[in-house]
Design a protein around this motif. Structure first.
Motif, PDB file in Angstrom:
ATOM      1  N   LYS A 222      37.160 -68.462-183.343  1.00  0.00           N
ATOM      2  CA  LYS A 222      38.238 -67.651-182.959  1.00  0.00           C
ATOM      3  C   LYS A 222      38.662 -66.811-183.800  1.00  0.00           C
ATOM      4  O   LYS A 222      39.038 -65.850-183.426  1.00  0.00           O
ATOM      5  N   GLU A 223      38.609 -67.057-185.295  1.00  0.00           N
ATOM      6  CA  GLU A 223      39.000 -66.198-186.332  1.00  0.00           C
ATOM      7  C   GLU A 223      38.157 -64.850-186.215  1.00  0.00           C
ATOM      8  O   GLU A 223      38.661 -63.803-186.325  1.00  0.00           O
ATOM      9  N   VAL A 224      36.821 -64.981-185.718  1.00  0.00           N
ATOM     10  CA  VAL A 224      36.179 -63.727-185.569  1.00  0.00           C
ATOM     11  C   VAL A 224      36.972 -62.720-184.453  1.00  0.00           C
ATOM     12  O   VAL A 224      36.987 -61.545-184.596  1.00  0.00           O
ATOM     13  N   GLY A 225      37.292 -63.348-183.265  1.00  0.00           N
ATOM     14  CA  GLY A 225      37.744 -62.605-182.144  1.00  0.00           C
ATOM     15  C   GLY A 225      39.055 -61.956-182.777  1.00  0.00           C
ATOM     16  O   GLY A 225      39.575 -60.931-182.492  1.00  0.00           O
ATOM     17  N   SER A 226      39.980 -62.784-183.416  1.00  0.00           N
ATOM     18  CA  SER A 226      41.411 -62.243-183.883  1.00  0.00           C
ATOM     19  C   SER A 226      41.067 -61.131-184.879  1.00  0.00           C
ATOM     20  O   SER A 226      41.926 -60.202-184.887  1.00  0.00           O
ATOM     21  N   ILE A 227      40.158 -61.295-185.927  1.00  0.00           N
ATOM     22  CA  ILE A 227      39.785 -60.035-186.580  1.00  0.00           C
ATOM     23  C   ILE A 227      39.438 -58.881-185.989  1.00  0.00           C
ATOM     24  O   ILE A 227      39.748 -57.749-186.157  1.00  0.00           O
ATOM     25  N   MET A 228      38.315 -59.028-185.117  1.00  0.00           N
ATOM     26  CA  MET A 228      37.567 -57.952-184.345  1.00  0.00           C
ATOM     27  C   MET A 228      38.013 -57.955-183.088  1.00  0.00           C
ATOM     28  O   MET A 228      37.439 -57.953-182.041  1.00  0.00           O
ATOM     29  N   LYS A 229      39.472 -57.505-182.968  1.00  0.00           N
ATOM     30  CA  LYS A 229      40.061 -57.841-181.352  1.00  0.00           C
ATOM     31  C   LYS A 229      39.547 -56.560-180.725  1.00  0.00           C
ATOM     32  O   LYS A 229      39.165 -55.512-181.179  1.00  0.00           O
ATOM     33  N   GLY A 230      39.226 -56.791-179.465  1.00  0.00           N
ATOM     34  CA  GLY A 230      38.476 -55.934-178.471  1.00  0.00           C
ATOM     35  C   GLY A 230      37.313 -56.032-178.297  1.00  0.00           C
ATOM     36  O   GLY A 230      36.805 -55.415-177.118  1.00  0.00           O
ATOM     37  N   LEU A 231      36.507 -56.771-179.361  1.00  0.00           N
ATOM     38  CA  LEU A 231      35.135 -56.684-179.039  1.00  0.00           C
ATOM     39  C   LEU A 231      34.735 -57.856-178.036  1.00  0.00           C
ATOM     40  O   LEU A 231      35.350 -58.876-177.871  1.00  0.00           O
ATOM     41  N   LYS A 232      33.589 -57.488-176.938  1.00  0.00           N
ATOM     42  CA  LYS A 232      33.474 -58.231-175.900  1.00  0.00           C
ATOM     43  C   LYS A 232      32.090 -58.834-175.964  1.00  0.00           C
ATOM     44  O   LYS A 232      31.024 -58.078-176.330  1.00  0.00           O
ATOM     45  N   TYR A 233      31.873 -60.108-176.283  1.00  0.00           N
ATOM     46  CA  TYR A 233      30.387 -60.409-176.560  1.00  0.00           C
ATOM     47  C   TYR A 233      29.458 -60.304-175.618  1.00  0.00           C
ATOM     48  O   TYR A 233      28.219 -60.079-175.836  1.00  0.00           O
ATOM     49  N   ASP A 234      29.765 -60.077-174.196  1.00  0.00           N
ATOM     50  CA  ASP A 234      28.773 -59.902-173.149  1.00  0.00           C
ATOM     51  C   ASP A 234      28.032 -58.594-173.418  1.00  0.00           C
ATOM     52  O   ASP A 234      27.138 -57.956-172.684  1.00  0.00           O
TER      53      ASP A 234
END
Length: 302
Positions: A222-234
């Motif tokens: 989840k730390e990756v998502g909080s740093i790279m906000k807005g990026l969608k893995y799909d």
């Protein structure tokens, strides 16, 4: 020196006997600490602090005073009565700097060294805990020549759980989560961010998913998502040239006209049986920092 291995952490490089491990660490942009243990005991500690930019404040730093203060504080924390028995003082050269040391006794024998690194504007303190029968002269012969507190290279090396990588100078360790098998480390330099994460047992893990995209949706910290906000893995897409899957978004700033970018790259390294993830956020012209980080990644089994 086949019986020794390198340790790289917090802008410091040193060597120690094989089998010793990084057992504790803390710190950030202004100070740092780490400890290395053998299989049976605490062996050495390294501490450093950035000096004040004021030359008058910097001139007050005296390594022998740093040593005396450390020993005094140690005795207080350990609730020892009286003063420590300091039975030898001397000097040494560490990474081209004049260092001073004191050998003293508590429960066992301890050697404490201190010096000022003008190149990195840091004050260092190193403790080595001698075991019965261990001679400081023998330890000094490999410990002191192998210590690096400054380098002319443009990067610092890091080694963690068998993986080595290089981070360009200017980036400071910001956050880390050192879970065994799934570490994530984040570095920042002004408006730029670099991150690296990897996961062990990749083949076994990927057997649960159709591909790396599906892995990313479920397994990326989840730390990756909080740093790279807005990026969608799909939206991750394969890059044929490198075999990695990638995701990139750009944004043009209104006032400066410069382009900022956020990007993630994920790949399965079959040789090490690891999934690696790297990321960058910042001006597009500094994307070379991410390229250098990725090129430097090497797996070296413990």
């Amino acid at each position: 020196m086949e019986n020794f291995e390198k340790e790289y952490w917090l802008e410091v490089e040193l060597q120690h006997p094989k089998g010793w491990v990084l057992a504790a660490e803390s710190g950030g942009m202004l100070d740092g600490y780490f400890r290395v243990d053998s299989k049976t005991a605490v062996k050495l500690e390294v501490k450093w602090e950035k000096q004040a930019s004021d030359r008058r404040a910097k001139a007050k730093v005296q390594p022998m005073v740093v040593i005396n203060k450390f020993i005094e504080d140690y005795m207080t924390r350990a609730k020892r009565k009286g003063k420590a028995e300091v039975y030898e003082r001397g000097s040494a050269r560490i990474c081209e700097h004049n260092a001073y040391f004191a050998r003293w006794r508590d429960v066992g024998d301890i050697v404490t060294l201190s010096w000022v690194c003008e190149d990195e504007k840091k004050v260092f303190l190193l403790n080595y805990y001698l075991e019965p029968g261990e001679k400081w002269e023998d330890v000094a012969s490999w410990l002191i020549p192998g210590f690096v507190c400054h380098t002319s290279e443009k990067f610092w090396r890091y080694r963690l759980i068998g993986v080595e990588f290089k981070v360009p100078k200017g980036y400071a360790l910001q956050t880390r989560k050192l879970l065994l098998g799934k570490p994530i480390v984040v570095f920042k330099a002004g408006g730029k961010t670099l991150l690296i994460h990897w996961s062990t047992f990749a083949r076994e893990t990927l057997a649960k998913y159709k591909n790396l995209v599906e892995w990313a949706k479920k397994e990326v910290p989840k730390e990756v998502g909080s740093i790279m906000k807005g990026l969608k893995y799909d939206k991750l897409k394969p890059e044929e040239e490198t075999g990695k899957i990638m995701l990139e978004e750009t944004e043009r700033t209104f006032f400066s006209g410069k382009t900022n970018v956020k990007t993630l790259r994920i790949w399965h390294d079959s040789d090490s049986n690891r999934i690696f993830l790297t990321g960058y956020s910042g001006p597009r012209e500094n994307m070379i920092d991410l390229e250098e980080l990725e090129k430097s990644i090497v797996f070296k089994p413990e």
